[in-house]
Design an enzyme around this catalytic site. Structure first.
Site, PDB file in Angstrom:
ATOM      1  N   GLY A 229       2.518  -4.960   8.963  1.00 65.69           N
ATOM      2  CA  GLY A 229       2.562  -3.532   9.266  1.00 65.69           C
ATOM      3  C   GLY A 229       1.436  -2.719   8.660  1.00 65.69           C
TER       4      GLY A 229
ATOM      5  N   GLN B  22       0.827  -1.208   0.000  1.00 66.97           N
ATOM      6  CA  GLN B  22       0.000   0.000   0.000  1.00 66.97           C
ATOM      7  C   GLN B  22       0.863   1.259   0.000  1.00 66.97           C
ATOM      8  OE1 GLN B  22      -3.637  -0.370   2.759  1.00 66.97           O
ATOM      9  NE2 GLN B  22      -2.201  -1.853   3.615  1.00 66.97           N
ATOM     10  N   ASN B  23       2.174   1.107   0.249  1.00 75.45           N
ATOM     11  CA  ASN B  23       3.059   2.268   0.331  1.00 75.45           C
ATOM     12  C   ASN B  23       3.286   2.870  -1.045  1.00 75.45           C
ATOM     13  OD1 ASN B  23       3.275   1.698   3.045  1.00 75.45           O
ATOM     14  ND2 ASN B  23       5.186   0.561   2.824  1.00 75.45           N
ATOM     15  N   VAL B  24       3.502   4.174  -1.068  1.00 71.43           N
ATOM     16  CA  VAL B  24       3.691   4.895  -2.335  1.00 71.43           C
ATOM     17  C   VAL B  24       5.097   5.475  -2.443  1.00 71.43           C
ATOM     18  CG1 VAL B  24       1.243   5.452  -2.560  1.00 71.43           C
ATOM     19  CG2 VAL B  24       2.741   7.041  -1.352  1.00 71.43           C
ATOM     20  N   ASP B  25       6.004   5.022  -1.559  1.00 72.03           N
ATOM     21  CA  ASP B  25       7.344   5.604  -1.508  1.00 72.03           C
ATOM     22  C   ASP B  25       8.372   4.874  -2.357  1.00 72.03           C
ATOM     23  OD1 ASP B  25       7.760   3.272   0.021  1.00 72.03           O
ATOM     24  OD2 ASP B  25       7.496   4.351   1.912  1.00 72.03           O
TER      25      ASP B  25
ATOM     26  N   CYS C 183       1.272  21.615 -18.672  1.00 70.56           N
ATOM     27  CA  CYS C 183       1.885  20.414 -19.235  1.00 70.56           C
ATOM     28  C   CYS C 183       2.496  20.740 -20.599  1.00 70.56           C
ATOM     29  CB  CYS C 183       0.836  19.316 -19.385  1.00 70.56           C
ATOM     30  SG  CYS C 183       1.404  17.870 -20.304  1.00 70.56           S
TER      31      CYS C 183
ATOM     32  N   HIS D 227      -1.584   1.261  -4.273  1.00 72.90           N
ATOM     33  CA  HIS D 227      -2.070   2.648  -4.230  1.00 72.90           C
ATOM     34  C   HIS D 227      -1.216   3.593  -5.063  1.00 72.90           C
ATOM     35  CE1 HIS D 227      -4.166   1.626  -0.167  1.00 72.90           C
ATOM     36  NE2 HIS D 227      -4.858   1.214  -1.215  1.00 72.90           N
TER      37      HIS D 227
ATOM     38  N   SER E 172       7.878  -5.259  13.397  1.00 72.83           N
ATOM     39  CA  SER E 172       8.586  -6.120  12.447  1.00 72.83           C
ATOM     40  C   SER E 172      10.095  -5.939  12.533  1.00 72.83           C
ATOM     41  CB  SER E 172       8.107  -5.829  11.024  1.00 72.83           C
ATOM     42  OG  SER E 172       8.426  -4.494  10.641  1.00 72.83           O
TER      43      SER E 172
END
Length: 310
Positions: A205, A65-68, A159, A92, A250
């Site tokens: 986590g 789910q992390n976007v990093d 753009c 995500h 963890s």
């Protein structure tokens, strides 16, 4: 952690009215200042421990789910981009790409340069933080906390690709799923396939607050697959029949668990041994430390732009 935090919703960010323009000014200014720490962040010991299990094929698919992008960063020296995209699903999305309203895609680093060119006063402000070795407080989504700041003078660039197509368009969005936005059907379908092809599910986590993740747990249970949840604190799946849960951080155990799984290979395989010795191991800065760090620098607004002092 902050009950008063108000995220910008998808419909607000893409709104073509003057109100939507103001939302984009707020979002992109805060994100502009908050992206460098996300860009420069290093994987922690858990990222590298999971990378060791991926490298040895004990983990066939990883859904995050992390976007990093830190899961990919932990294994990028071993896997090429195609292999990473095949085996790591960013449920995500990612902060590292930006797409305009008409679908033109650019890297976030390039988009940061566009924002810097359009907003030299904010570039100077950000450079001041970097020279001092300090950064404003950044949330995991790359958003920073700013108080008493006007967003009215922040310029969101058009753009360039749209300009070549004889249109003007300054509606951009990072490739992140915003609140109120649906996950693309292809990503949703792939997440279900990854669960269905797996023998068991290890959930690490997460509170499972978002339905996009929770429904994967439900699907695994429907298929009678073993599910182990490792998380500190309550989760949405607590109490579901078939869920095993361990409440421990963890970072305290994951490397020892991986060594136990891999046996002698954890020592004799130089790649695995290096992965299990890699990663940032540092507890999060607490609120008291943040307050001290924030108070060490002050910011004031003059008529010709921001000035900052240590």
């Amino acid at each position: 952690m902050n009950p008063n935090y108000k995220p910008i919703f998808y419909h607000e960010l893409i709104d073509e009215s003057e109100k939507g323009f103001a939302f984009r000014q707020r979002y992109w200014l805060r994100s502009y200042l908050g992206y460098p720490p996300v860009r420069d962040a290093r994987p922690n010991t858990t990222h590298f421990a999971l990378a060791a299990l991926q490298h040895t094929s004990h983990i066939s698919r990883l859904v995050t789910q992390n976007v990093d992008g830190l899961h990919a960063k932990a294994i990028a020296h071993l896997w090429g981009g195609t292999h990473i995209r095949k085996n790591i699903l960013e449920l995500h999305g990612t902060l590292h790409r930006v797409r305009c309203k008409y679908g033109h895609l650019t890297s976030r680093d390039t988009f940061q340069e566009w924002l810097s060119d359009c907003n030299p006063q904010w570039k100077e402000y950000m450079d001041g933080f970097e020279r001092a070795g300090n950064q404003p407080r950044t949330n995991p989504d790359g958003d920073v906390e700013l108080e008493g700041v006007s967003y009215d003078d922040f310029d969101v660039p058009d753009c360039p690709q749209c300009f070549l197509e004889d249109r003007r368009n300054s509606i951009h969005k990072p490739e992140v799923i915003f609140f109120g936005e649906s996950i693309p059907a292809a990503i949703k379908d792939r997440s279900f396939r990854d669960v269905e092809k797996s023998d068991r599910l290890f959930v690490l986590g997460t509170t499972l607050a978002t339905f996009s993740a929770y429904r994967l747990i439900k699907r695994a249970l429907e298929l009678r697959k073993p599910v182990l949840l490792l998380n500190v604190g309550p989760t949405r799946a607590d109490g579901l029949p078939g869920i095993e849960k361990i409440e421990i951080a963890s970072g305290l155990i994951i490397r020892d668990v991986v060594r136990a799984i891999l046996g002698s290979k954890a020592v004799t395989d130089p790649v695995v041994a290096d992965l299990l010795e890699s990663g940032v191991l540092r507890p999060p800065i607490d609120d008291k430390e943040r307050t001290l760090a924030d108070s060490s620098r002050t910011m004031r607004l003059s008529k010709d732009g921001f000035r900052y002092r240590s």
